[in-house]
Design an enzyme around this catalytic site. Sequence first.
Site, short mmCIF file in Angstrom:
data_model
loop_
_atom_site.label_atom_id
_atom_site.label_comp_id
_atom_site.label_asym_id
_atom_site.label_seq_id
_atom_site.Cartn_x
_atom_site.Cartn_y
_atom_site.Cartn_z
N TRP A 96 -47.94 89.26 -12.93
CA TRP A 96 -49.05 89.05 -11.98
C TRP A 96 -49.38 90.36 -11.27
CZ3 TRP A 96 -49.48 83.79 -8.99
CH2 TRP A 96 -49.44 82.72 -9.92
N ASP A 138 -34.97 87.16 -0.87
CA ASP A 138 -35.02 85.70 -0.98
C ASP A 138 -36.04 85.22 0.04
OD1 ASP A 138 -34.77 82.99 -0.97
OD2 ASP A 138 -32.61 82.96 -0.62
N LYS A 202 -48.17 77.96 -7.50
CA LYS A 202 -47.76 77.08 -8.60
C LYS A 202 -47.09 75.85 -8.01
CE LYS A 202 -44.23 78.38 -11.26
NZ LYS A 202 -43.73 79.27 -12.31
C1 SAM Z 1 -42.12 82.22 -13.18
S1 SAM Z 1 -41.31 83.53 -12.43
C2 SAM Z 1 -42.64 84.50 -11.85
C3 SAM Z 1 -43.35 85.25 -12.92
C4 SAM Z 1 -44.31 86.29 -12.37
N1 SAM Z 1 -45.46 85.69 -11.73
C5 SAM Z 1 -44.79 87.24 -13.42
O1 SAM Z 1 -45.98 87.21 -13.74
O2 SAM Z 1 -44.00 88.02 -13.93
C6 SAM Z 1 -40.70 82.80 -10.96
C7 SAM Z 1 -40.00 83.79 -10.07
O3 SAM Z 1 -39.78 83.15 -8.79
C8 SAM Z 1 -38.67 83.82 -8.24
N2 SAM Z 1 -38.14 83.08 -7.09
C9 SAM Z 1 -37.63 81.82 -7.08
N3 SAM Z 1 -37.19 81.51 -5.86
C10 SAM Z 1 -37.44 82.59 -5.07
C11 SAM Z 1 -37.19 82.87 -3.71
N4 SAM Z 1 -36.58 81.99 -2.90
N5 SAM Z 1 -37.56 84.07 -3.22
C12 SAM Z 1 -38.16 84.98 -4.04
N6 SAM Z 1 -38.41 84.78 -5.35
C13 SAM Z 1 -38.06 83.59 -5.86
C14 SAM Z 1 -37.69 83.89 -9.41
O4 SAM Z 1 -36.71 84.86 -9.19
C15 SAM Z 1 -38.64 84.22 -10.56
O5 SAM Z 1 -38.64 85.59 -10.84
#
Ligand code: SAM
Length: 250
Positions: A96, A138, A202
């Site tokens: 993204w 986080d 999402k």
């Molecule tokens: C589907 S991936 C995102 C893909 C990204 N949009 C891309 O185009 O490369 C979902 C991401 O959400 C992150 N994520 C999940 N929980 C999170 C949190 N509490 N804080 C930050 N990131 C988080 C995960 O580490 C993961 O990398």
Amino acid sequence: MAKKPGSGAGGNTPTGKNTSGRGQRDLKVKVKTARGRKLSSTMWLQRQLNDPYVKRAQIDGYRGRAAYKILELNERYNFLVPGARVVDLGCAPGGWCQVAVPRVNALGERAGKAQGFVLGVDLQEVVPIAGAEIHQLDFMADEADAQVKAWLGGNADVVMSDMAASSSGHKQTDHLRIIALCEAAAALAFDVLEPGGTFVAKVLAGGAEQGLQALLKKRFDKVANVKPAASRSDSSEKFVVAMGFRGPQA
Ligand SMILES: C[S@@+](CC[C@H](N)C(=O)[O-])C[C@H]1O[C@@H](n2cnc3c(N)ncnc32)[C@H](O)[C@@H]1O
């Protein structure tokens, strides 16, 4: 051959080509089961090898197929414009961000166009992307909001979240987790968005998203629910795009 990350991901929309993968020759790759590999891993591998968006991402230089989801949302609603200040929550591995950087002119390469910026955060470390400021964080931790605001140093025009926790294997648990992530992202958006700004997140369909929808409808002029073509049809994933933020006092 795959291009270097970022090299093919900018400029003109790669989706000018066929993003659906339809029209390509159907040469399906079959993966044999292997000793020591679970059936679920074999199925995942087979799906990856046969996924037209995975192939296209390699050709276009995107770090993942998720890039095509934000490309499609942006083609429809045009929120990644030169000068836009973007917060990308859950940005790893960076697809993204790769889409946003050239569109908001974060590198200032488009003469005569306003320069925007892209701030990405993720639990995981992200290989740097030219034009994006990326932090490991986080977003559900205490003070994460304040930390992002400090990095932002002002307002944003777009807050977008593709955050998703690793699947628990339990549909309702995953649904509730992703809604919690969305609500946290929306809370940041309410805090930092400029009036007129856009929020993209999402969600997984499952019931609890109705409360979030109702809240967004109060704070934005228009709220759309979209299932981009790049979103797998067997997934309950969809995206909410809320446009025309009414401002912090609304
Ligand atoms: C589907 S991936 C995102 C893909 C990204 N949009 C891309 O185009 O490369 C979902 C991401 O959400 C992150 N994520 C999940 N929980 C999170 C949190 N509490 N804080 C930050 N990131 C988080 C995960 O580490 C993961 O990398």
